[in-house]
Design a protein around this motif. Structure first.
Motif, PDB file in Angstrom:
ATOM      1  N   THR A  70       0.840  -1.207   0.000  1.00 45.13           N
ATOM      2  CA  THR A  70       0.000   0.000   0.000  1.00 45.13           C
ATOM      3  C   THR A  70       0.872   1.253   0.000  1.00 45.13           C
ATOM      4  OG1 THR A  70      -1.710  -1.171   1.255  1.00 45.13           O
ATOM      5  CG2 THR A  70      -1.834   1.226   1.219  1.00 45.13           C
ATOM      6  N   PHE A  71       0.445   2.260  -0.736  1.00 52.79           N
ATOM      7  CA  PHE A  71       1.148   3.537  -0.702  1.00 52.79           C
ATOM      8  C   PHE A  71       0.139   4.680  -0.515  1.00 52.79           C
ATOM      9  CE2 PHE A  71       0.111   2.970  -5.168  1.00 52.79           C
ATOM     10  CZ  PHE A  71      -0.275   4.240  -5.591  1.00 52.79           C
ATOM     11  N   ILE A  72       0.646   5.795  -0.040  1.00 54.03           N
ATOM     12  CA  ILE A  72      -0.167   6.990   0.173  1.00 54.03           C
ATOM     13  C   ILE A  72       0.163   7.969  -0.940  1.00 54.03           C
ATOM     14  CG2 ILE A  72      -0.725   8.855   1.776  1.00 54.03           C
ATOM     15  CD1 ILE A  72       0.601   6.954   3.966  1.00 54.03           C
ATOM     16  N   GLN A  78       4.265   9.299  -4.110  1.00 52.05           N
ATOM     17  CA  GLN A  78       3.834   7.977  -3.692  1.00 52.05           C
ATOM     18  C   GLN A  78       4.644   7.605  -2.446  1.00 52.05           C
ATOM     19  OE1 GLN A  78       3.832   5.013  -6.759  1.00 52.05           O
ATOM     20  NE2 GLN A  78       2.547   6.193  -8.132  1.00 52.05           N
ATOM     21  N   ILE A  79       3.992   7.675  -1.306  1.00 52.96           N
ATOM     22  CA  ILE A  79       4.658   7.477  -0.025  1.00 52.96           C
ATOM     23  C   ILE A  79       4.381   6.060   0.477  1.00 52.96           C
ATOM     24  CG2 ILE A  79       4.911   8.355   2.322  1.00 52.96           C
ATOM     25  CD1 ILE A  79       3.547  10.971   1.276  1.00 52.96           C
ATOM     26  N   PRO A  80       5.409   5.218   0.674  1.00 50.31           N
ATOM     27  CA  PRO A  80       5.188   3.851   1.168  1.00 50.31           C
ATOM     28  C   PRO A  80       4.520   3.871   2.538  1.00 50.31           C
ATOM     29  CG  PRO A  80       7.428   4.124   0.331  1.00 50.31           C
ATOM     30  CD  PRO A  80       6.833   5.494   0.422  1.00 50.31           C
ATOM     31  N   ILE A  81       3.601   2.955   2.772  1.00 51.72           N
ATOM     32  CA  ILE A  81       2.914   2.877   4.048  1.00 51.72           C
ATOM     33  C   ILE A  81       3.897   2.599   5.184  1.00 51.72           C
ATOM     34  CG2 ILE A  81       2.425   0.400   3.898  1.00 51.72           C
ATOM     35  CD1 ILE A  81      -0.015   3.071   5.233  1.00 51.72           C
ATOM     36  N   GLN A  82       5.035   1.937   4.850  1.00 52.85           N
ATOM     37  CA  GLN A  82       6.046   1.611   5.869  1.00 52.85           C
ATOM     38  C   GLN A  82       6.701   2.859   6.461  1.00 52.85           C
ATOM     39  OE1 GLN A  82       5.851   0.232   2.858  1.00 52.85           O
ATOM     40  NE2 GLN A  82       6.429  -1.938   2.859  1.00 52.85           N
ATOM     41  N   GLN A 137      -8.263  -0.730  -6.342  1.00 50.43           N
ATOM     42  CA  GLN A 137      -7.666  -1.103  -7.619  1.00 50.43           C
ATOM     43  C   GLN A 137      -6.224  -0.649  -7.751  1.00 50.43           C
ATOM     44  OE1 GLN A 137     -10.555   1.647  -9.772  1.00 50.43           O
ATOM     45  NE2 GLN A 137      -8.785   1.862 -11.092  1.00 50.43           N
ATOM     46  N   LYS A 138      -5.833   0.359  -6.965  1.00 50.22           N
ATOM     47  CA  LYS A 138      -4.448   0.834  -6.999  1.00 50.22           C
ATOM     48  C   LYS A 138      -3.725   0.573  -5.677  1.00 50.22           C
ATOM     49  CE  LYS A 138      -4.602   4.235 -10.648  1.00 50.22           C
ATOM     50  NZ  LYS A 138      -3.934   5.442 -11.152  1.00 50.22           N
ATOM     51  N   ASN A 139      -4.447  -0.016  -4.698  1.00 50.63           N
ATOM     52  CA  ASN A 139      -3.893  -0.243  -3.373  1.00 50.63           C
ATOM     53  C   ASN A 139      -3.305   1.060  -2.832  1.00 50.63           C
ATOM     54  OD1 ASN A 139      -3.233  -1.623  -1.066  1.00 50.63           O
ATOM     55  ND2 ASN A 139      -1.419  -2.625  -1.919  1.00 50.63           N
ATOM     56  N   MET A 140      -4.102   2.104  -2.923  1.00 52.96           N
ATOM     57  CA  MET A 140      -3.625   3.457  -2.648  1.00 52.96           C
ATOM     58  C   MET A 140      -4.542   4.156  -1.645  1.00 52.96           C
ATOM     59  SD  MET A 140      -3.140   6.519  -5.473  1.00 52.96           S
ATOM     60  CE  MET A 140      -4.885   6.694  -5.883  1.00 52.96           C
ATOM     61  N   ILE A 141      -3.917   4.870  -0.721  1.00 49.29           N
ATOM     62  CA  ILE A 141      -4.643   5.739   0.207  1.00 49.29           C
ATOM     63  C   ILE A 141      -4.457   7.174  -0.263  1.00 49.29           C
ATOM     64  CG2 ILE A 141      -4.847   6.548   2.588  1.00 49.29           C
ATOM     65  CD1 ILE A 141      -3.619   3.861   3.449  1.00 49.29           C
ATOM     66  N   MET A 142      -5.542   7.901  -0.346  1.00 46.80           N
ATOM     67  CA  MET A 142      -5.467   9.243  -0.924  1.00 46.80           C
ATOM     68  C   MET A 142      -6.203  10.260  -0.045  1.00 46.80           C
ATOM     69  SD  MET A 142      -6.693  10.239  -4.751  1.00 46.80           S
ATOM     70  CE  MET A 142      -6.981  11.908  -5.275  1.00 46.80           C
ATOM     71  N   PRO A 143      -5.485  11.248   0.489  1.00 46.40           N
ATOM     72  CA  PRO A 143      -6.157  12.334   1.191  1.00 46.40           C
ATOM     73  C   PRO A 143      -6.902  13.209   0.180  1.00 46.40           C
ATOM     74  CG  PRO A 143      -3.829  12.198   1.786  1.00 46.40           C
ATOM     75  CD  PRO A 143      -4.025  11.373   0.549  1.00 46.40           C
TER      76      PRO A 143
END
Length: 329
Positions: A70-72, A78-82, A137-143
């Motif tokens: 997952t990334f933000i 694109q910021i890794p969730i880690q 669909q993109k495994n993405m978190i988006m503010p």
């Protein structure tokens, strides 16, 4: 034989009266807009809004399913969730003590927890102005930035603004005048009802271009409220390296003086807030300001600090040496 009666000079010579035709066309257009307004007004009823919400459920928010991939996506990065959560937190969840017990339970990482951790590095992600959306669909978190309800107040129409901001304290990029012109044209359309209207202005970091979006909203004579679902906004913006730079709304025929509701709603740092008023005039009026979180004050700006000056470039095809300037009083 009876003489034919002529009611006007135009019918006598079989000439079309262009003024009358224009008036007829304008009247038909006015009736058409009136019907559109009645329909729009009916569509703002709770019954219609609930049905509209049901239609939006096709793009409703998806549950967070955070994993190591997952990334933000924020400000074009694109910021890794880690970067914000440990391996244990991603795999097991966040530890939390049960109420009235020493037992520990683990809760899945949710949008609010992601926002809180991001806020340390990105102060713009305030809870009142941010929705966190997960796009599977993109495994993405988006503010997703959101705007609060705006409105004008009859009591504040004659208030004059006096504060200012020094030149150079705002980024050098200017919003193209073409975007402001487009918004004024939109405002003039709704001025016939009359009704306010809202738009969000963004900057694409990849293309280095500003762009404007008209979100779903409920517009009224004295207020406008953004009602677009966060997922709808996310789907529109997810392929752009966007950052929100401003909000703009109209006060139609009224002066562009911020109301108490505007003061309550426009309190996010890092973006500008613009109001366009008196849109029935050839040159409408505009107010621009920013909010300073440290002083809890709004600061009025010159529109020249935000928008391009459409009259800055002097045409070169004219010989201006013929103009003699008399400096004597």
């Amino acid at each position: 034989m009876k003489n034919a009666q002529q009611t006007d000079i135009f019918s006598l010579f079989n000439i079309e009266d262009e003024v009358a035709i224009k008036k007829k066309r304008e009247e038909e257009e006015r009736k058409k807009k009136l019907e559109e307004y009645k329909k729009k007004n009916a569509e703002s009823t709770p019954e219609h809004l609930s049905s509209t919400k049901k239609k939006q459920e096709v793009k409703k928010e998806e549950p967070f399913e955070v994993n190591h991939e997952t990334f933000i996506f924020h400000l074009g990065q694109q910021i890794p969730i880690q970067d914000y959560f440990s391996t244990e937190e991603i795999e097991q969840g966040l530890p939390s003590k049960k109420k009235d017990s020493e037992d520990v339970e683990f809760k899945k990482i949710d949008g609010n927890e992601v926002r809180k951790r991001l806020e340390k590095d990105y102060p713009d992600l305030l809870p009142a102005y941010t929705d966190m959306v997960y796009i599977k669909q993109k495994n993405m978190i988006m503010p997703v930035p959101k705007a609060k309800k705006k409105g004008l107040s009859i009591d504040c129409i004659n208030i004059e603004s006096s504060s200012s901001l020094q030149e150079g304290s705002f980024p050098s990029e200017r919003v193209p005048f073409s975007l402001l012109r487009e918004f004024i044209a939109i405002s003039k359309h709704f001025e016939h009802f009359p009704s306010e209207v809202h738009a969000d202005i963004y900057y694409d970091r990849a293309t280095k271009e500003f762009f404007m979006d008209i979100p779903q909203q409920v517009a009224h004579t004295y207020w406008v409220e953004r009602t677009e679902e966060p997922m709808v906004t996310a789907m529109k913006l997810m392929d752009r390296q966007f950052m929100k730079v401003g909000e703009i709304h109209s006060h139609h025929r009224m002066k562009p003086v911020p109301s108490s509701l505007d003061d309550e709603s426009e309190r996010q740092g890092g973006v500008f807030y613009a109001i366009v008023g008196k849109v029935e005039s050839f040159f409408p009026s505009i107010t621009v300001r920013v909010f300073d979180p440290s002083s809890e004050q709004h600061i009025n700006l010159s529109p020249f600090l935000i928008f391009e000056d459409p009259f800055k470039d002097v045409p070169t095809e004219y010989d201006l040496t013929v103009v003699e300037v008399d400096n004597h009083v």
